[in-house]
Design an enzyme around this catalytic site. Sequence first.
Site, PDB file in Angstrom:
ATOM      1  N   ASP A  32     -16.602  61.562  20.321  1.00  0.00           N
ATOM      2  CA  ASP A  32     -17.648  61.932  19.368  1.00  0.00           C
ATOM      3  C   ASP A  32     -18.250  63.297  19.684  1.00  0.00           C
ATOM      4  OD1 ASP A  32     -17.499  59.707  17.775  1.00  0.00           O
ATOM      5  OD2 ASP A  32     -19.036  58.596  18.863  1.00  0.00           O
ATOM      6  N   TYR A  55     -13.772  55.824  31.571  1.00  0.00           N
ATOM      7  CA  TYR A  55     -14.904  56.659  31.173  1.00  0.00           C
ATOM      8  C   TYR A  55     -15.952  56.679  32.281  1.00  0.00           C
ATOM      9  CZ  TYR A  55     -13.568  56.786  26.183  1.00  0.00           C
ATOM     10  OH  TYR A  55     -12.936  57.002  24.992  1.00  0.00           O
TER      11      TYR A  55
END
Lengths: 264, 264
Positions: free
Chosen positions: B64, B122
């Site tokens: 994003d 992540y």
Amino acid sequence: MESTEHAAARTPGRCIKLTVAYDGTNYQGWQRQPTGPTIQAALEAAINSITQEEVHISGSGRTDAGVHAWGQVASFRTRSKIPADAFRKALNATLPHDIVVRHACDVPTTFRPINDAISKRYRYVLQPGRINDPFSLRHAWFVKRVLDVEAMQVAAKALIGEHDFAAFQATGSPRQSTVRTMLDATVAVHDADERMKIFIEVEATGFLYNMVRIIAGTLVDIGQGKRTADSMADIIASCDRVQAGMTAPAHGLYLLEVHYPKFD
Amino acid sequence: MESTEHAAARTPGRCIKLTVAYDGTNYQGWQRQPTGPTIQAALEAAINSITQEEVHISGSGRTDAGVHAWGQVASFRTRSKIPADAFRKALNATLPHDIVVRHACDVPTTFRPINDAISKRYRYVLQPGRINDPFSLRHAWFVKRVLDVEAMQVAAKALIGEHDFAAFQATGSPRQSTVRTMLDATVAVHDADERMKIFIEVEATGFLYNMVRIIAGTLVDIGQGKRTADSMADIIASCDRVQAGMTAPAHGLYLLEVHYPKFD
């Protein structure tokens, strides 16, 4: 300019000492300039907006455009009765996010950030390696080499003690004396986040103009093997700017701490 | 959109796999957008300028706007004969400095970065404390609290294993299945540079939309004592987005690694 020191001295009231961190990337350095934003101007504007006074702030020294600080010290006189820590919070709510007041306290009105400092500590951050790190672009000098840290450590030791550091002064910046006492000089590997950095840290009773950046440039030469570790002593002895290495870029430099005898 | 995958598959020639780091601050995310700069568009423009081909690049997944990557994986087809590592250098000389190709290699033309990935890792970076750090504004979520790291560590363990993670999916993003296998979930203190950060790391076979950021928001609630460490299991069991914490901001999130069976 009309001396800021004198104007401040005439203002009655208290004196507040600030410890300030800033990312220097977007500033033309510490000192107020007509050409662009500076840390001093941003702090004065924030204080003025809180106190409605026309306050002048003095720092422990100027930092150049792009140079960062973790512990710059500054002070100002004010008639405001806001407690020091509340002042800190109000300033942080007012200042741009890249300037942060870490600490605020009342000090005697005789406090002078430049004159009273007994030593300053700077850090120069190198990022050696094959590949640039997109997260350190503004905060470390990328050196596309493997650096011999041990050689740099040996060379740094030669800086410690009282020396004439004329070789590490930007040309065209005459001072009455270029003798300074280096209290500490270290080179350390810092494995932050798996991306290796090298921290050069120097602490001295005072610094000449561009001194830390010229020391960093010289140590990088030594780390690359362009100069031997022994050469540092010869460079100091030469008192000749031409013998030292390049001036390392501003964005790797941090004013870490300013030490005072009475308040620390 | 005409599928990028299909267009790429029609191009003859080799397939090159890239491992890419980027600071997402100045980008509208990975995927090409008409509204602003994206990582995909920047990479395609750089490749096109080198090869003079109209190349399409596919990534292991979208990130994003504002999300960073240390090890995003992408691939493209080309007729160019430039060796992979020379391609890497040419790309780094062409790309903006906040996008860096860390590695490039030839892979079979059947390679598909999304479909072939067996897991992704992540990191979410928190900066707890009383005072914001001007050097981490774009790279960590500042949480003005002391966080109970041990409680967060206990809670993170509950995430490991095969679970229906529906509670950790952004509302309005239906997927066929919300079951994923969490391979690792850790919370660790990282004392970089004297300024404490907390790294939340999660590795899973796949992630739902906003899953890592909702996990981070929930763990921060637990660290602040707003929820107990035990509550994580209940939140998972609820399969209800409303039971989980807020979606943590994009700028603390990093795509660290994408794992493939054949090439690692």
